[in-house]
Scaffold this motif. Structure first.
Motif, PDB file in Angstrom:
ATOM      1  N   LEU A   1      18.857  64.474  22.599  1.00  0.00           N
ATOM      2  CA  LEU A   1      18.823  63.878  21.265  1.00  0.00           C
ATOM      3  C   LEU A   1      19.050  62.368  21.330  1.00  0.00           C
ATOM      4  O   LEU A   1      18.370  61.601  20.641  1.00  0.00           O
ATOM      5  N   LYS A   2      19.988  61.957  22.165  1.00  0.00           N
ATOM      6  CA  LYS A   2      20.248  60.520  22.311  1.00  0.00           C
ATOM      7  C   LYS A   2      19.032  59.808  22.912  1.00  0.00           C
ATOM      8  O   LYS A   2      18.702  58.692  22.507  1.00  0.00           O
ATOM      9  N   ASN A   3      18.355  60.468  23.850  1.00  0.00           N
ATOM     10  CA  ASN A   3      17.139  59.892  24.427  1.00  0.00           C
ATOM     11  C   ASN A   3      16.028  59.779  23.380  1.00  0.00           C
ATOM     12  O   ASN A   3      15.296  58.791  23.350  1.00  0.00           O
ATOM     13  N   MET A   4      15.921  60.796  22.540  1.00  0.00           N
ATOM     14  CA  MET A   4      14.922  60.753  21.463  1.00  0.00           C
ATOM     15  C   MET A   4      15.238  59.622  20.492  1.00  0.00           C
ATOM     16  O   MET A   4      14.329  58.926  20.018  1.00  0.00           O
ATOM     17  N   LEU A   5      16.497  59.438  20.206  1.00  0.00           N
ATOM     18  CA  LEU A   5      16.903  58.347  19.317  1.00  0.00           C
ATOM     19  C   LEU A   5      16.563  56.999  19.954  1.00  0.00           C
ATOM     20  O   LEU A   5      16.066  56.091  19.276  1.00  0.00           O
ATOM     21  N   SER A   6      16.788  56.893  21.240  1.00  0.00           N
ATOM     22  CA  SER A   6      16.438  55.671  21.961  1.00  0.00           C
ATOM     23  C   SER A   6      14.929  55.421  21.885  1.00  0.00           C
ATOM     24  O   SER A   6      14.492  54.282  21.705  1.00  0.00           O
ATOM     25  N   ASP A   7      14.140  56.472  22.005  1.00  0.00           N
ATOM     26  CA  ASP A   7      12.683  56.343  21.891  1.00  0.00           C
ATOM     27  C   ASP A   7      12.270  55.859  20.509  1.00  0.00           C
ATOM     28  O   ASP A   7      11.318  55.093  20.378  1.00  0.00           O
ATOM     29  N   VAL A   8      12.985  56.316  19.481  1.00  0.00           N
ATOM     30  CA  VAL A   8      12.698  55.845  18.123  1.00  0.00           C
ATOM     31  C   VAL A   8      12.874  54.337  18.067  1.00  0.00           C
ATOM     32  O   VAL A   8      12.044  53.616  17.503  1.00  0.00           O
ATOM     33  N   LEU A   9      13.950  53.860  18.666  1.00  0.00           N
ATOM     34  CA  LEU A   9      14.207  52.413  18.665  1.00  0.00           C
ATOM     35  C   LEU A   9      13.142  51.646  19.457  1.00  0.00           C
ATOM     36  O   LEU A   9      12.722  50.561  19.054  1.00  0.00           O
ATOM     37  N   LYS A  10      12.693  52.231  20.560  1.00  0.00           N
ATOM     38  CA  LYS A  10      11.702  51.560  21.405  1.00  0.00           C
ATOM     39  C   LYS A  10      10.309  51.561  20.777  1.00  0.00           C
ATOM     40  O   LYS A  10       9.592  50.577  20.874  1.00  0.00           O
ATOM     41  N   ASN A  11       9.931  52.669  20.166  1.00  0.00           N
ATOM     42  CA  ASN A  11       8.538  52.860  19.759  1.00  0.00           C
ATOM     43  C   ASN A  11       8.261  52.668  18.277  1.00  0.00           C
ATOM     44  O   ASN A  11       7.145  52.344  17.905  1.00  0.00           O
ATOM     45  N   ASN A  12       9.209  52.945  17.445  1.00  0.00           N
ATOM     46  CA  ASN A  12       8.965  52.906  16.007  1.00  0.00           C
ATOM     47  C   ASN A  12      10.094  52.202  15.268  1.00  0.00           C
ATOM     48  O   ASN A  12      10.507  52.650  14.214  1.00  0.00           O
ATOM     49  N   TYR A  13      10.539  51.144  15.818  1.00  0.00           N
ATOM     50  CA  TYR A  13      11.676  50.484  15.189  1.00  0.00           C
ATOM     51  C   TYR A  13      11.281  49.941  13.817  1.00  0.00           C
ATOM     52  O   TYR A  13      10.330  49.181  13.688  1.00  0.00           O
ATOM     53  N   ASP A  14      11.989  50.366  12.830  1.00  0.00           N
ATOM     54  CA  ASP A  14      11.765  49.931  11.454  1.00  0.00           C
ATOM     55  C   ASP A  14      13.148  49.635  10.874  1.00  0.00           C
ATOM     56  O   ASP A  14      14.027  50.507  10.867  1.00  0.00           O
ATOM     57  N   GLN A  15      13.334  48.432  10.393  1.00  0.00           N
ATOM     58  CA  GLN A  15      14.629  48.028   9.839  1.00  0.00           C
ATOM     59  C   GLN A  15      15.111  48.992   8.761  1.00  0.00           C
ATOM     60  O   GLN A  15      16.309  49.154   8.576  1.00  0.00           O
TER      61      GLN A  15
END
Length: 136
Positions: free
Chosen positions: A36-50
């Motif tokens: 889950l933490k890795n998936m969250l990290s991927d969200v930040l890397k790939n789809n970062y939206d303020q």
């Protein structure tokens, strides 16, 4: 030490199997939390939206708290295992108090399992909100 003479062999084996299942479940939970933490990290890397920053921080905090809570349970289940296997000696623990310890742990474990399931479900909804929009 738990007076294992008060437990017949089948009862002892049943309790040991229950403790072993808890250990496995908690190990699996730790692994799932890493994913889950890795998936969250991927969200930040790939789809970062303020717009999602607050939710991302909230999930990050919850995942860290889950690690801490799971580690506490892992310590408790190891202590239970040591009591059942006779590795821990404590003359003050008698069968009635052991039953209370087991009852309390079962209750804590159930609450913990439900809390983690809710966290996983909430994160899946959040993940879908981000990636589901992009896939359609």
């Amino acid at each position: 030490m738990i007076n294992t003479a008060l437990l017949n062999n089948n009862e002892l084996k049943k309790l040991q199997a229950e403790v072993a299942a808890w250990k496995q479940t908690l190990t699996s939970r730790m692994e799932a939390n890493v994913l889950l933490k890795n998936m969250l990290s991927d969200v930040l890397k790939n789809n970062y939206d303020q717009n999602y920053l607050e939710e991302i921080e909230e999930f990050q905090t919850k995942f860290i708290q889950e690690d801490e809570k799971t580690n506490v349970l892992r310590k408790q289940v190891t202590d239970l295992d040591n009591l059942l296997s006779g590795k821990t000696f404590n003359d003050r623990i008698i069968s009635e108090s052991f039953e209370e310890i087991m009852k309390r742990f079962r209750n804590d474990f159930t609450h913990s399992r439900n809390r983690f399931r809710f966290l996983v479900s909430s994160f899946a909804d959040f993940h879908y909100k981000i990636y589901g929009k992009n896939e359609n």
